[in-house]
Design a protein around this motif. Structure first.
Motif, PDB file in Angstrom:
ATOM      1  N   ALA A  38     -84.956   5.414 -60.400  1.00 50.64           N
ATOM      2  CA  ALA A  38     -84.389   6.118 -59.714  1.00 50.64           C
ATOM      3  C   ALA A  38     -84.811   5.800 -58.598  1.00 50.64           C
ATOM      4  O   ALA A  38     -84.070   6.384 -57.591  1.00 50.64           O
ATOM      5  CB  ALA A  38     -86.138   7.238 -59.636  1.00 50.64           C
ATOM      6  N   ARG A  58     -77.945   1.630 -55.020  1.00 49.02           N
ATOM      7  CA  ARG A  58     -77.472   2.049 -54.403  1.00 49.02           C
ATOM      8  C   ARG A  58     -77.584   1.398 -52.817  1.00 49.02           C
ATOM      9  O   ARG A  58     -79.320   0.838 -53.036  1.00 49.02           O
ATOM     10  CB  ARG A  58     -77.961   3.808 -54.325  1.00 49.02           C
ATOM     11  CG  ARG A  58     -77.557   3.844 -55.540  1.00 49.02           C
ATOM     12  CD  ARG A  58     -77.550   5.692 -55.341  1.00 49.02           C
ATOM     13  NE  ARG A  58     -79.852   5.888 -54.759  1.00 49.02           N
ATOM     14  CZ  ARG A  58     -80.104   6.190 -55.958  1.00 49.02           C
ATOM     15  NH1 ARG A  58     -79.467   6.332 -57.543  1.00 49.02           N
ATOM     16  NH2 ARG A  58     -81.144   7.216 -55.625  1.00 49.02           N
ATOM     17  N   LYS A  78     -90.781  10.866 -55.729  1.00 47.16           N
ATOM     18  CA  LYS A  78     -89.588  10.506 -55.392  1.00 47.16           C
ATOM     19  C   LYS A  78     -89.953   9.366 -54.759  1.00 47.16           C
ATOM     20  O   LYS A  78     -91.466   9.026 -54.330  1.00 47.16           O
ATOM     21  CB  LYS A  78     -89.468  12.464 -54.341  1.00 47.16           C
ATOM     22  CG  LYS A  78     -88.994  13.167 -54.761  1.00 47.16           C
ATOM     23  CD  LYS A  78     -88.504  14.575 -54.572  1.00 47.16           C
ATOM     24  CE  LYS A  78     -89.347  14.911 -53.834  1.00 47.16           C
ATOM     25  NZ  LYS A  78     -89.682  16.272 -53.399  1.00 47.16           N
ATOM     26  N   ASP A 230     -82.775   9.913 -53.138  1.00 44.96           N
ATOM     27  CA  ASP A 230     -81.462  10.614 -53.538  1.00 44.96           C
ATOM     28  C   ASP A 230     -80.633  11.076 -52.845  1.00 44.96           C
ATOM     29  O   ASP A 230     -79.434  11.765 -53.048  1.00 44.96           O
ATOM     30  CB  ASP A 230     -82.226  11.498 -54.547  1.00 44.96           C
ATOM     31  CG  ASP A 230     -82.543  12.700 -54.083  1.00 44.96           C
ATOM     32  OD1 ASP A 230     -82.950  12.821 -53.010  1.00 44.96           O
ATOM     33  OD2 ASP A 230     -82.850  13.947 -54.542  1.00 44.96           O
TER      34      ASP A 230
END
Length: 358
Positions: A38, A58, A78, A230
């Protein structure tokens, strides 16, 4: 992840212009794998000096300092992205409110460094050049013998120490006890706000708090997250972050936090906050731990349900006894209409209840 290794590694990564995601070493292997997928870091640095390169990384943006997993008490964790500017703003606002003096004060870190409550102790100390001691975990004797003047704790750990040993104790994570000493400050904040932003009901300097028409608390300030990992930004166009907590302003101007909006139980048209019922039930001698939630009910809309870990499993309390106990302190509609006996309650590493798993 305790002691000086984490602090030294954090400095080194920041000096290289990169950001850090503190991975909780207590996670089981499947949870670690899910967290890494994640958050998508480029590499994992081990306490033993090993470096593992990961596929699918990322990049972070210039100025990003930390990616911190939210507690996951109401869903899947998150990653909140906090910038160096946000970390600095949080550290300076907290230090100003507490009148921290690097010449005489010392911070103690004893909460998990993968969570913002423990991590922010480290970042405050680094930003303000305040001396710091980091323990590998909470140990009551080590905390008492640390010689530090400032510490951040959660409510579950406060009864295990003498808070008078410290000049200031910051308390977060769950609803604080009402009979706490004057040097114990209740903080309100979350990962997305970079740690506590309201101390004993009063916002820190530079922090704005508003309550909307339905009672939800919104926060704005320079210490808020840039975005989630994200890429989504939970703030509105004006920079306000909706906390999903309901609250109100007291007559003395202090903020009172009722609880999570999604956790409010509406039974027979009456509002019931689970933590209020839990507080009443905890004083029952036959209850070792308790959680309260609402279940759908054809007559009442929702019914109050108590999940109880009994003090003596062979002699658990009855529903009638618990109802009488609650009604002695609260209106009748707060009394549970269903009792479920359990061996343990699902909690986060900091002791916060995972109500979604009840």
């Amino acid at each position: 992840m305790g002691d000086t290794w984490f602090v030294d590694t954090l400095r080194r990564v920041w000096d290289a212009g990169d950001a850090v995601f503190p991975l909780d070493p207590r996670l089981p292997a499947p949870a670690r794998t899910a967290a890494l997928a994640a958050m998508a870091p480029a590499r994992v640095l081990g306490h033993d000096g090993t470096v593992a390169l990961l596929p699918g990384a990322r990049p972070v943006e210039e100025g990003d300092a930390l990616v911190v997993a939210t507690s996951g008490s109401t869903g899947e964790p998150k990653g909140a992205v906090l910038t160096h500017d946000a970390i600095g703003a949080s550290a300076r606002a907290t230090s100003a409110r507490l009148r921290v003096d690097p010449a005489t004060d010392r911070w103690l870190g004893c909460l998990p460094l993968a969570h913002v409550g423990g991590l922010s102790v480290v970042t405050r100390a680094l930003v303000t050049a305040t001396p710091l001691t980091v323990l590998p975990g909470f140990d009551a004797r080590a905390v008492m013998e640390s010689g530090c003047s400032l510490v951040s704790l959660v409510a579950a750990t406060l009864p295990r120490i003498d808070p008078r040993r410290f000049r200031i104790v910051l308390l977060g994570g769950s609803r604080p006890p009402t009979d706490r000493p004057a040097n114990v400050l209740a903080t309100y904040g979350m990962t997305e706000t970079g740690s506590g932003v309201v101390y004993d009901g009063r916002p820190l300097d530079g922090v704005e708090v508003r309550i909307d028409a339905v009672g939800e608390i919104h926060v704005r300030g320079p210490m808020l997250l840039r975005a989630y990992r994200d890429g989504t930004d939970p703030k509105d166009a004006d920079g306000w972050f909706p906390t999903a907590d309901l609250g109100r302003w007291r007559d003395d101007g202090r903020l009172h936090v009722e609880g999570r909006r999604a956790e409010l139980i509406i039974t027979g048209g009456e509002n019931v906050w689970p933590e209020v019922v839990e507080g009443a039930l905890r004083s029952h001698p036959d209850i070792a731990d308790v959680a309260v939630a609402g279940h759908p009910d054809p007559e009442w809309g929702e019914r109050v349900v108590a999940y109880v870990v009994p003090t003596h499993p062979t002699a658990p309390p009855t529903l009638a006894a618990l109802r009488d106990h609650v009604k002695a302190a609260l209106p009748a509609w707060y009394a549970p209409r269903e009792l479920i006996l359990v061996d343990r309650l699902p909690r986060t590493p900091l002791g916060k209840l995972r109500r979604g798993e009840l």
